[in-house]
Design an enzyme around this catalytic site. Structure first.
Site, PDB file in Angstrom:
ATOM      1  CB  THR A 161      -1.027  -0.010   1.198  1.00 48.35           C
ATOM      2  OG1 THR A 161      -1.604  -1.191   1.201  1.00 48.35           O
ATOM      3  CG2 THR A 161      -1.655   1.408   1.409  1.00 48.35           C
ATOM      4  NE  ARG A 218      -8.747  -8.022   2.340  1.00 45.53           N
ATOM      5  CZ  ARG A 218      -7.447  -7.173   2.409  1.00 45.53           C
ATOM      6  NH1 ARG A 218      -7.038  -6.587   1.611  1.00 45.53           N
ATOM      7  NH2 ARG A 218      -6.839  -6.805   3.851  1.00 45.53           N
ATOM      8  CB  VAL A 219     -12.978  -3.843   0.979  1.00 51.41           C
ATOM      9  CG1 VAL A 219     -12.466  -2.498   1.213  1.00 51.41           C
ATOM     10  CG2 VAL A 219     -13.673  -3.860  -0.336  1.00 51.41           C
ATOM     11  N   GLY A 220      -9.840  -4.065   2.298  1.00 53.17           N
ATOM     12  CA  GLY A 220      -9.108  -3.906   3.515  1.00 53.17           C
ATOM     13  C   GLY A 220      -9.263  -2.507   4.195  1.00 53.17           C
ATOM     14  CG  ASP A 221      -5.776  -0.717   6.438  1.00 50.48           C
ATOM     15  OD1 ASP A 221      -5.628  -1.821   5.514  1.00 50.48           O
ATOM     16  OD2 ASP A 221      -5.257   0.054   6.942  1.00 50.48           O
ATOM     17  CB  THR A 237       1.050   0.321   4.675  1.00 48.02           C
ATOM     18  OG1 THR A 237       1.224  -0.980   3.914  1.00 48.02           O
ATOM     19  CG2 THR A 237       2.318   0.610   5.535  1.00 48.02           C
ATOM     20  N   GLY A 238      -0.569  -2.467   6.019  1.00 46.29           N
ATOM     21  CA  GLY A 238      -0.424  -3.663   6.734  1.00 46.29           C
ATOM     22  C   GLY A 238      -1.600  -4.567   6.609  1.00 46.29           C
ATOM     23  N   GLY A 259      -4.844  -5.237   6.895  1.00 48.26           N
ATOM     24  CA  GLY A 259      -5.972  -4.462   6.968  1.00 48.26           C
ATOM     25  C   GLY A 259      -7.109  -5.041   7.775  1.00 48.26           C
TER      26      GLY A 259
END
Length: 334
Positions: free
Chosen positions: A195, A223-226, A246-247, A249
């Site tokens: 990210t 799927r959706v992350g942070d 970043t990481g 999520g």
């Protein structure tokens, strides 16, 4: 004489924060070691981080807004195949690219985000358009792509985001998933990170933050992350700070990482670095979450905190402080 006195008054009365501006950015955190990068790869990554940093700084130097600086820097990273955002985005399980981005204005808490877009060349511009040209905060999927087309942002075929390196990552991930009998690649740390994001402070004392990502290799089912989640992957408020994360999520969402750092600074009056360290090392890591953040406050202080082996990062401030770093053992002088 009258003009001279007016100049002296304005100089003395000018708020301290107006004298300092700058930005800090990241290009992803994770298992980043010297053994995993060739000299050529490392050189290219450092050069691109510096290019993005300097592009954003020039905007600020000329009196541009923190929002403009954030987008200028992120566009360069999105257009580079070196990072998991835009052109270098990872593949989904089905061999497509689904990109996420968000941006937030610290002067008024306006924010915009897109999730799962497939045809907009620069997702950060789509997020900015959601913030400035709609009544919404987040748009997702085909609707977000349609909106980006409606506001005349540059469009591309999904194959524009293809890179051989990311395709090889997908193939390795699917082989590993098949061998382990799993349906989702969430435990493989080699494929989580990349990210990009920026936190910036302009000459008017306004903060902003933005984040953009291709997500997780072999992700499935939308799927959706942070990264597009305001408060998790991105946060900015002039009363506290601006953060881009970043990481992993899922953990950044559960622990509301970006906003938590700023809340600790605002309500406990903690130094920015202390607030960031508490969340990343004392809260996130024991829970199983790995990754990092870059942050900036209104006084021009910056933080670059991560609990992984490395994080691509760069910074440049008006007091002539600047740098580029990758590994944990590299000296930083924010």
């Amino acid at each position: 004489m009258k003009n001279l006195l007016l100049f002296v008054f304005l100089f003395v009365a000018a708020p301290a924060w107006a004298e300092k501006f700058g930005l800090v950015l990241h290009g992803g955190a994770g298992t980043i070691t010297r053994a995993k990068l060739t000299d050529k790869q490392e050189s290219e990554i450092r050069a691109k981080l510096a290019e993005a940093r300097d592009a954003g700084y020039k905007v600020l130097e000329k009196g541009g807004s923190s929002i403009e600086a954030v987008t200028a820097a992120i566009i360069i990273l999105e257009d580079s195949p070196l990072f998991n955002a835009g052109k270098g985005a990872v593949y989904t399980y089905d061999g497509q690219h689904e990109l996420d981005a968000s941006i937030m204005d610290g002067s008024n808490r306006n924010a915009g985000a897109v999730a799962g877009v497939k045809t907009v060349r620069n997702p950060i511009l789509a997020a900015q358009a959601v913030m400035t040209q709609s009544d919404h905060v987040m748009l997702a999927g085909s609707g977000a792509d349609a909106f980006a087309y409606h506001v005349k942002l540059p469009q591309v075929e999904n194959s524009y985001f293809d890179t051989e390196f990311r395709l090889q990552q997908l193939e390795k991930a699917k082989q590993k998933m098949e061998a382990e009998g799993t349906s989702f690649n969430i435990k493989n740390s080699d494929y989580k990170y990349g990210t990009v994001g920026v936190a910036a402070l302009d000459k008017k004392g306004n903060l902003a933050a933005g984040t953009s990502t291709g997500g997780m290799t072999a992700k499935r089912w939308g799927r959706v992350g942070d990264s597009p989640i305001i408060g998790a992957g991105t946060w900015a408020d002039n009363n506290s700070c601006a953060v881009s994360a970043t990481g992993h999520g899922e953990y950044f969402i559960r622990y509301h990482v970006a906003a938590d750092i700023c809340s600790r600074k605002q309500y406990r009056d903690l130094p920015l670095t202390t607030a960031a360290r508490e969340v990343i090392h004392d809260i996130l890591l024991p829970a199983g979450g790995t990754g990092g953040i870059v942050a900036m406050d209104r006084a021009g202080n910056i933080a670059m905190e991560f609990n992984t082996e490395g994080m691509y990062r760069a910074w440049r401030l008006s007091d002539k402080t600047e740098g580029v770093a990758i590994y944990k053992d590299e000296a930083e002088t924010p």
